[in-house]
Write a protein that holds these residues in place. Structure first.
Motif, PDB file in Angstrom:
ATOM      1  N   THR A 107       0.849  -1.194   0.000  1.00  0.00           N
ATOM      2  CA  THR A 107       0.000   0.000   0.000  1.00  0.00           C
ATOM      3  C   THR A 107       0.888   1.249   0.000  1.00  0.00           C
ATOM      4  O   THR A 107       2.081   1.183   0.306  1.00  0.00           O
ATOM      5  N   LEU A 108       0.265   2.369  -0.323  1.00  0.00           N
ATOM      6  CA  LEU A 108       0.985   3.640  -0.381  1.00  0.00           C
ATOM      7  C   LEU A 108       1.685   3.935   0.953  1.00  0.00           C
ATOM      8  O   LEU A 108       2.841   4.351   0.977  1.00  0.00           O
ATOM      9  N   GLN A 112       5.683   4.686   0.637  1.00  0.00           N
ATOM     10  CA  GLN A 112       6.043   6.094   0.451  1.00  0.00           C
ATOM     11  C   GLN A 112       7.235   6.546   1.306  1.00  0.00           C
ATOM     12  O   GLN A 112       8.140   7.186   0.778  1.00  0.00           O
ATOM     13  N   VAL A 209       1.162   4.329  -7.653  1.00  0.00           N
ATOM     14  CA  VAL A 209       0.046   4.111  -6.737  1.00  0.00           C
ATOM     15  C   VAL A 209      -1.241   4.210  -7.553  1.00  0.00           C
ATOM     16  O   VAL A 209      -1.335   5.022  -8.483  1.00  0.00           O
ATOM     17  N   GLU A 211      -4.273   5.727  -8.127  1.00  0.00           N
ATOM     18  CA  GLU A 211      -4.746   6.998  -7.597  1.00  0.00           C
ATOM     19  C   GLU A 211      -6.254   7.160  -7.738  1.00  0.00           C
ATOM     20  O   GLU A 211      -6.906   7.718  -6.880  1.00  0.00           O
ATOM     21  N   ILE A 229      -0.311  -0.537  -4.657  1.00  0.00           N
ATOM     22  CA  ILE A 229       0.947  -0.277  -5.368  1.00  0.00           C
ATOM     23  C   ILE A 229       1.110  -1.268  -6.522  1.00  0.00           C
ATOM     24  O   ILE A 229       0.936  -2.476  -6.352  1.00  0.00           O
TER      25      ILE A 229
END
Lengths: 480, 138
Positions: A107-108, A112, A209, A211, A229
């Protein structure tokens, strides 16, 4: 002199058939995209392609059209197998240049904070192949011949990826008709160290990602959720394919003269499909297409390993699965309905992607009720897209749609415009960590060099050719 | 400057000029090197013989630049000087002088895929001398 273009439908401009053109030209675009095309040489190239013998319907161009060599980039042309020709320039040097998309369980929030480290690891573990470095260990001639005939299956058989990956690749990752003897020694020599290398220019590997989900019911089928992701790979047949194309262009130089054919551009050299020159090219081209599929298969496996290493997680935790792999530089025999009759045609796609609708027998079984996935890499800063084909592709574009954003600024102009700028910082300000091997590729590929990919995919949706499933935003990019 | 970059949207093009034809071929090689790397970083260490013949001068120019591209792609040879360049009809021969690519010393600017035939020409320039135009696939 600029070619005449008149609007014939909401998203279609037509170039009337004049002089020695055998069919009219058709460009898919909206008013904003047409504005850019006014001063480009690409519409003339659409008209040039219409000069080729045996062309059926229209010389077509997708909305990401821009000036190429011979064919425009974004060009689609179908030829009758009896009357028609094959034109190696209509496939391009990077035979089966294409894109693959892999989803992960990440996941983001997980990636990140560690993006810089992730990109560095990808850059270290995925060779670009530019300059002296190799990819996987240099292959013997016998192994390369196996690559050329087996395609993605060669890589899967050697532990790169999973056995069922081939079900999620156009043509199952293996184009029929490949004859390894049809490719030259030089092609094998150029390709030997390059299986599993990314290349330079607009090629890249990207962490994105998800979005925005544009079609929730479809996105679910591809395993995509907002904030998820994915990894997008854009590469092709490397030096092997470049050499197959170059060898063929040189062998075909005299053929148009023999056919009594006057060509508006020497790069459009072609040969009648049934001629031995054309058959030899198609056999070698299939080898290069298979090389490209093996290459992308290895690149994806290397990316998977790099992500596991950087995040210290197992492959199970990473949960990587191939969503799809499509090519956008190819010539293939396909069945298409023309004037109510099914015909076998040789479809050239030069910077265009196959986009079959739901229920078509060539769509993978797992996706047959939703349509063939289409992967559209945008520029480094904006967005990439997952689309699916719609029925309009079969009636308007020989089952094809766009392949990217399409350049709008020349590489020379970009080099001038980016002098003295900190490009890495500019991209970081947009939330993208990027590393590149060659000095120019970052400058030449900055987002401002491209049309807005949103406009491009929007036109094809309005035309009923393909529709948006999900928008992907780049977080980390490595380039050759 | 004996060459200029063309504003080709997708790829890279050069226009080269020289007072005579052998000079034009040598200048094209210099432009080619400058597309790849910093020319001053390349030493004149070893010599190879080039011998190409095309259907016409434009074809010969394509074959010459393709030869340079392949010498780099296959063996990492960078050519920084061209000596004894001569043309007999459409046959071009020269000594290509340079060294092996070293990533530590030679900053690589771009990877060139091929020399195209698109809008390729070799012709007498309007103001005297010769001119060539070549577009590379990037």
């Amino acid at each position: 002199m600029p070619v005449e273009m008149r609007q014939v439908a909401d998203c279609i401009w037509e170039i009337p058939q004049t002089g020695k053109m055998r069919v009219p030209g058709r460009i898919f675009a909206d008013a904003k995209l047409m504005q850019v095309l006014k001063d480009d040489e690409a519409p003339q190239q659409v008209a040039n392609v219409a000069h080729l013998p045996g062309i059926v319907g229209y010389s077509l161009a997708m909305p990401d059209i821009h000036w190429g060599y011979g064919f425009p980039i974004g060009g689609v042309a179908a030829f009758d197998p009896e009357e028609g020709v094959v034109s190696p320039g209509g496939v391009g040097y990077d035979i089966n240049c294409g894109v693959r998309l892999m989803r992960t369980s990440l996941t983001l929030e997980q990636v990140q904070p560690r993006m810089r480290e992730l990109v560095k690891t990808l850059f270290r573990m995925i060779p670009t192949g530019v300059g002296s470095e190799g990819g996987i260990p240099k292959l013997s001639r016998a192994e390369l011949q196996a690559v050329a005939t087996e395609g993605a299956g060669w890589a899967i058989g050697r532990g790169y990826g999973r056995p069922d990956d081939a079900d999620y690749i156009e043509e199952h990752g293996r184009l029929a008709g490949a004859d390894p003897e049809a490719a030259s020694d030089t092609a094998y020599a150029r390709g030997a160290p390059q299986v599993g290398t990314l290349g330079s220019g607009n090629h890249f590997l990207e962490i994105d990602v998800v979005e925005e989900i544009c079609a929730p019911e479809l996105a679910e089928r591809f395993g995509l959720r907002p904030g998820g992701i994915v990894v997008l790979v854009h590469s092709g047949s490397r030096g092997f394919g470049y050499q197959v194309c170059d060898d063929s262009l040189k062998k075909l130089q005299k053929v148009p003269q023999r056919m009594g054919l006057e060509l508006p551009d020497r790069q459009l050299v072609c040969a009648p499909i049934h001629s031995h020159e054309a058959q030899a090219y198609l056999k070698a081209m299939a080898c290069a297409a298979n090389f490209a599929w093996a290459n992308r298969q290895v690149l994806m496996a290397l990316a998977e390993r790099a992500l596991c290493t950087a995040l210290s997680i197992s492959a199970e935790r990473l949960g990587a699965r191939l969503i799809y792999d499509v090519c956008h530089n190819i010539a293939k025999f396909e069945e298409h309905e023309v004037g109510g009759v099914m015909r076998r045609l040789l479809v050239h796609r030069k910077g265009a992607t196959r986009a079959l609708p739901a229920a078509h027998p060539l769509v993978p079984a797992a996706y047959r009720d939703v349509g063939q996935p289409v992967l559209i890499p945008g520029d480094m800063g904006r967005a990439s897209y997952l689309l699916v084909g719609l029925p309009g592709s079969l009636t308007q574009t020989f089952g094809s749609t766009c392949h990217g954003a399409g350049r709008v600024s020349s590489r020379a102009k970009m080099l001038r415009a980016t002098q003295g700028r900190n490009l890495q910082q500019e991209l970081e300000d947009r939330g993208v960590v990027a590393l590149s091997k060659t000095r120019n590729s970052m400058a030449e590929e900055m987002p401002e060099a491209y049309k807005d990919v949103n406009d491009v995919v929007g036109v094809m949706e309005k035309a009923g050719v393909s529709r948006r499933v999900a928008r992907l935003r780049p977080l980390g990019v490595i380039k050759g | 400057m004996p060459y200029e970059l063309l504003d080709h949207t997708g790829d890279i093009g050069i226009r080269v000029t020289a007072p005579d034809l052998p000079g034009l071929f040598a200048e094209a090689a210099a432009a080619f090197l400058e597309l790849l790397t910093e020319p001053e970083s390349v030493r004149a260490d070893a010599t190879e013989l080039a011998d190409v013949a095309g259907e016409d001068l434009a074809d010969t120019m394509n074959l010459w630049l393709s030869w340079l591209l392949l010498r780099f792609a296959l063996d990492g040879r960078l050519v920084c000087a061209v000596r004894g360049a001569r043309l007999e009809g459409t046959r071009f021969r020269a000594e290509a002088v340079g060294e092996r690519f070293d990533p530590e010393r030679h900053p690589l600017k771009v990877e060139l895929k091929a020399v195209t035939y698109h809008q390729l020409h070799v012709r007498e320039a309007a103001g005297g001398g010769w001119e060539a135009q070549v577009i590379f696939d990037v």
